[in-house]
Design an enzyme around this catalytic site. Structure first.
Site, PDB file in Angstrom:
ATOM      1  CD  GLU A 174      12.582 -14.030 -38.588  1.00  0.00           C
ATOM      2  OE1 GLU A 174      11.766 -13.728 -37.700  1.00  0.00           O
ATOM      3  OE2 GLU A 174      12.277 -14.097 -39.782  1.00  0.00           O
ATOM      4  CD  GLU A 293      11.622 -17.847 -41.583  1.00  0.00           C
ATOM      5  OE1 GLU A 293      10.638 -17.085 -41.550  1.00  0.00           O
ATOM      6  OE2 GLU A 293      12.212 -18.267 -40.569  1.00  0.00           O
TER       7      GLU A 293
HETATM    8  O1  AHR Z   1       7.649 -18.572 -41.026  1.00  0.00           O
HETATM    9  C1  AHR Z   1       6.943 -17.990 -39.973  1.00  0.00           C
HETATM   10  C2  AHR Z   1       7.837 -17.181 -39.042  1.00  0.00           C
HETATM   11  O2  AHR Z   1       8.321 -16.067 -39.727  1.00  0.00           O
HETATM   12  C3  AHR Z   1       9.093 -17.862 -38.560  1.00  0.00           C
HETATM   13  O3  AHR Z   1       8.871 -18.634 -37.438  1.00  0.00           O
HETATM   14  C4  AHR Z   1       9.986 -16.715 -38.237  1.00  0.00           C
HETATM   15  O4  AHR Z   1      11.333 -17.031 -38.379  1.00  0.00           O
HETATM   16  C5  AHR Z   1       9.528 -15.621 -39.168  1.00  0.00           C
HETATM   17  O5  AHR Z   1       9.314 -14.431 -38.490  1.00  0.00           O
END
Ligand code: AHR
Length: 504
Positions: A174, A293
């Site tokens: 990210e 994610e």
């Molecule tokens: O999964 C929780 C968080 O969400 C992770 O660390 C990050 O990559 C995202 O913002």
């Protein structure tokens, strides 16, 4: 009047062969995911490595093929050297992403051992926040080079003779987000990702790399971020990442259940952006997507604001999931499968205790959250090719998503064992959906079972002692003379498993 959804089951509606890594998950050094989650030495079920066997059993039962590690936001401040070598010498660090104390009792070697025991491959992320190409190429050498070099011999001196041979790596996490440690512009990230990719692949040309895409479709830099990053990295990476989390923040369940439509648009836009850059570069290469994610995440937001900083493994991001969350997770799984031609990797974020399908009690038991079930069933039964259903469904109107079908579904077909499965969600909260399928091409198949996840209270949750949200068998599904009939109860997740008749 009965609401009816119509589908067609036909081998020629094949989307693509499913890459099993689409059912991946994620363990970050965050909250109680590692410490008190997968790792709890002294727990009654812990093995000699300190790994909880009760957790490993739930992970294995979910057939998790791949686990991303060690972050997440955590990775952007992580020095992997802190987590190797004798445990007593490992530093206690201030961990800046989540403002906790990181003890480093688990590092890359422990995680690789845990993954092996879980039957999953690691998806390893490198730090492109506070670190860069040097640390990344050293880590590849430490993990994948057999012996006879500085970093591989260091690994061997740590008691790990065989290389881990980690195949897939994320180039940071990210990096478009201002919350990220050492956040970068697309230009800055594109350049460093390109140069890091080159040195990592010079160490091990067999690895595959994931460049950071946007951390959400709502980011102001989306989709220019993808365009610029790919202009720099196109010939050096195999995948670009996507992340998304949804929440029922205004208590509007029909709107919440439509949010998988946003995921669908996100995937299509990123795939199109990849192809635009491929065309601009006159490249023969196709970049695939790593949706590394995705989940529901909002229940724990307020509780997390109350947590005091600088604790070891505090209970962060411990969302307790409801029945309706499981429905959206089901819709998101279906969406990923509908894009199986481009989405090759996806990670339900995360796996244990942190926005997770599996929860644990320190020194005590573990349990399956509501969202465990659609995830586990898709990973176990959704094999072979994904088939589009050419579905037609009654619609409802949502102010954000316009016309939304009550029926969301996809099929998977594994030809050799003769296994055909329909995964479906009925978004209608009050009425069942009658499902009618033209299955003439599968007339020699029969229904094995129809599993339904539903509960009259959409806010019902599971706890260690009480598990009201569990799949139940239904006898509504029949496949007769090439016609599939089933009833999908209101607000339900459904798995209709069919098998080729013996002798056919
Ligand atoms: O999964 C929780 C968080 O969400 C992770 O660390 C990050 O990559 C995202 O913002």
């Amino acid at each position: 009047m009965t609401l009816t959804a119509k589908i067609t089951l036909h081998p020629e509606l094949r989307i693509a062969q499913i890459d099993r890594r689409i059912y991946g998950s994620f363990i970050e050094h965050l909250g109680r995911a590692v410490y008190g989650g997968i790792y709890e030495p002294g727990h009654p079920t812990a093995n000699a490595d300190g790994f909880r066997q009760d957790v490993l059993e739930l992970v294995r039962a979910a057939n998790v093929p791949l686990v991303r590690y060690p972050g997440g936001n955590f990775v952007s401040g992580y020095n992997w050297l802190d987590g190797v070598g004798p445990r007593s010498a490992r530093p206690r660090r201030l961990e800046l992403a989540w403002r906790t104390i990181e003890t480093n009792q688990v590092g890359v070697n422990e995680f690789a051992a845990w993954s092996k025991q879980a039957g999953a491959e690691p998806l390893m992320a490198v730090n492109l926040g506070t670190a860069g190409p040097e640390e990344a190429r050293s880590l590849v050498e430490y993990c994948n080079f057999p012996d006879g070099s500085y970093w591989s011999d260091l690994r061997r001196s740590h008691g790990v003779a065989e290389p881990h041979n980690i195949k897939t790596w994320c180039l940071g996490n990210e990096m478009d987000g201002p919350w990220q440690i050492c956040h970068k512009t697309a230009e800055e990230y594109g350049r460093v990702a390109c140069e890091t990719a080159k040195v990592m692949k010079w160490v091990d040309p067999s690895i595959e790399l994931v460049a950071c895409g946007s951390s959400g479709r709502g980011m102001p830099t989306f989709p220019d971020w993808e365009r610029i990053v790919l202009e720099h990295t196109y010939e050096h990476v195999e995948y670009i990442s996507l992340h998304t989390y949804y929440g029922n923040r205004d208590g509007n369940t029909l709107h919440f259940l439509a949010m998988s439509r946003d995921m669908d648009r996100f995937i299509s836009t990123v795939a199109n952006t990849c192809d635009l850059i491929g065309a601009k570069l006159r490249s023969k290469k196709k970049i695939n997507l790593s949706f590394d994610e995705w989940n529901v995440w909002f229940h724990s937001n307020e509780a997390d604001r109350q947590i005091e900083p600088w604790q070891e493994a505090p209970p962060q991001l411990e969302d307790i999931y409801t029945m309706e969350d499981a429905l959206l997770v089901g819709c998101m799984l279906i969406t990923l499968l509908k894009h199986a031609d481009r989405v090759k990797i996806a990670c339900l974020a995360q796996l244990v205790n942190v926005i997770a399908p599996i929860m644990t009690v320190k020194g005590g038991g573990s349990w399956r959250q509501t969202i465990y079930y659609p995830y586990m069933q898709a990973a176990n039964f959704g094999q072979g090719a994904a088939l589009d259903l050419h579905a037609s469904s009654p619609l409802y109107h949502d102010t954000g998503f316009d016309a939304v079908p009550y029926f969301e579904g996809v099929a998977t077909w594994d030809e050799a064992p003769g296994s055909l499965v329909v995964f479906a969600v009925n978004r209608n909260l009050g009425e069942p959906l009658a499902l009618e399928g033209d299955a003439r091409q599968f007339a020699n198949y029969q229904v094995v079972e129809h599993l339904v996840l539903a509960h009259p209270d959409l806010k019902a949750t599971n706890t260690l002692d009480h598990q009201p949200v569990v799949p139940r068998s239904s006898d509504s599904a029949q496949l007769v003379d090439g016609k599939l009939f089933a009833t999908l109860p209101p607000a339900s997740w459904n798995v209709i498993r069919m098998k080729k008749k013996a002798g056919d």
